[in-house]
Enzyme design. Structure first.
Site, PDB file in Angstrom:
ATOM      1  N   ASP A   1     -29.854 -12.872  12.227  1.00 48.30           N
ATOM      2  CA  ASP A   1     -30.399 -13.554  11.057  1.00 48.30           C
ATOM      3  C   ASP A   1     -31.632 -14.349  11.465  1.00 48.30           C
ATOM      4  O   ASP A   1     -31.771 -14.747  12.629  1.00 48.30           O
ATOM      5  CB  ASP A   1     -29.364 -14.529  10.472  1.00 48.30           C
TER       6      ASP A   1
HETATM    7  N1  URA Z   1     -23.360 -13.067  12.864  1.00 49.40           N
HETATM    8  C1  URA Z   1     -24.059 -13.800  11.968  1.00 49.40           C
HETATM    9  O1  URA Z   1     -23.477 -14.370  11.055  1.00 49.40           O
HETATM   10  N2  URA Z   1     -25.392 -13.881  12.093  1.00 49.40           N
HETATM   11  C2  URA Z   1     -26.076 -13.287  13.094  1.00 49.40           C
HETATM   12  O2  URA Z   1     -27.309 -13.417  13.171  1.00 49.40           O
HETATM   13  C3  URA Z   1     -25.353 -12.533  14.026  1.00 49.40           C
HETATM   14  C4  URA Z   1     -23.996 -12.428  13.892  1.00 49.40           C
END
Ligand code: URA
Length: 234
Positions: A102
């Site tokens: 993310d």
């Molecule tokens: N899980 C998440 O919630 N976000 C990420 O970026 C990676 C794994």
């Protein structure tokens, strides 16, 4: 250079898989089928696999490990013009980010010029483990929440597989999962009553983030690439 290493270096397959390809009689050197993976070859030799020539100038396989800062997207291009992980490493050729983090997640992300490797490392069927360090909000963390995360939690896209969960401090957990669902760690923690305040990936398969600082990258060694390929079943 040994023939199997030559093939691995050219990105055909891992060293071990390249040995099998040679033993299967799929490789020829200067027009002659060779079944000995240790056969010595050099840049002047014409090597083919299944009849397809392999130039000795074939791009070397490259894998970068990057510590992604927050605010950077992990796709190769961003329609909104935000900085991408690809712009943070040397761009001498097309690079594929391995999976996604993310925009606000920091930590270890890999980029490679090997499209097939990128695909395998993120395909759920290969179950490559990833470890995240999550700083959690909400009420005091109880053993109950850790147990739920370990056993698997019900999310709108189905129950998660059992996770390894280690408590690092009062509000911080290390969570290891092998699935790669969207926002999975955040959704798992939310489901047990703890919104994630900060998320960092600290391990991808056999690779640790280690001392790599945010915004910095390093090139993986051949041995590390081999270990990654083995983890992806290549
Ligand atoms: N899980 C998440 O919630 N976000 C990420 O970026 C990676 C794994």
């Amino acid at each position: 250079m040994r023939l199997a290493k030559f093939l691995a270096t050219a990105g055909v397959a891992s060293r071990r898989a390249s040995e099998e390809i040679v033993r299967a009689g799929r490789v020829s050197v200067d027009g002659e089928t060779v079944i000995d993976p240790a056969r010595d070859v050099g840049s002047g030799d014409e090597v083919t696999v299944d009849g397809q020539p392999l130039s000795s100038a074939a791009p070397r396989r490259i894998v970068y490990a990057l510590n992604k800062p927050a605010g950077v997207v992990s796709t190769a291009r961003d329609p909104q013009g935000r900085p991408t992980v690809v712009t943070m490493v040397p761009q001498t050729e097309r690079l594929y980010p391995v999976g996604r983090l993310d925009i606000d997640t920091t930590g270890l992300i890999l980029l490679t010029n090997q499209g097939e490797l990128a695909h395998r490392l993120t395909h759920p069927s290969f179950e490559v483990e990833k470890t995240y360090r999550a700083v959690l909000g909400g009420p005091a963390l109880h053993e109950r929440a850790l147990r739920s995360l370990r056993e698997g939690v019900e999310l709108e896209d189905g129950r998660t597989s059992p996770a390894h969960v280690r408590r690092v401090s009062a509000d911080t957990l290390e969570i290891t999962i092998h699935e790669g669902r969207k926002r999975q760690v955040k959704r798992m923690c939310e489901a047990v009553g703890h919104p994630v305040r900060r998320l960092e990936r600290v391990r991808f398969g056999p690779l640790e983030l280690g001392e790599l600082r945010q915004g910095r990258w390093r090139k993986l060694t051949e041995a590390e690439i081999e270990a990654l390929m083995a983890a992806s079943g290549s």
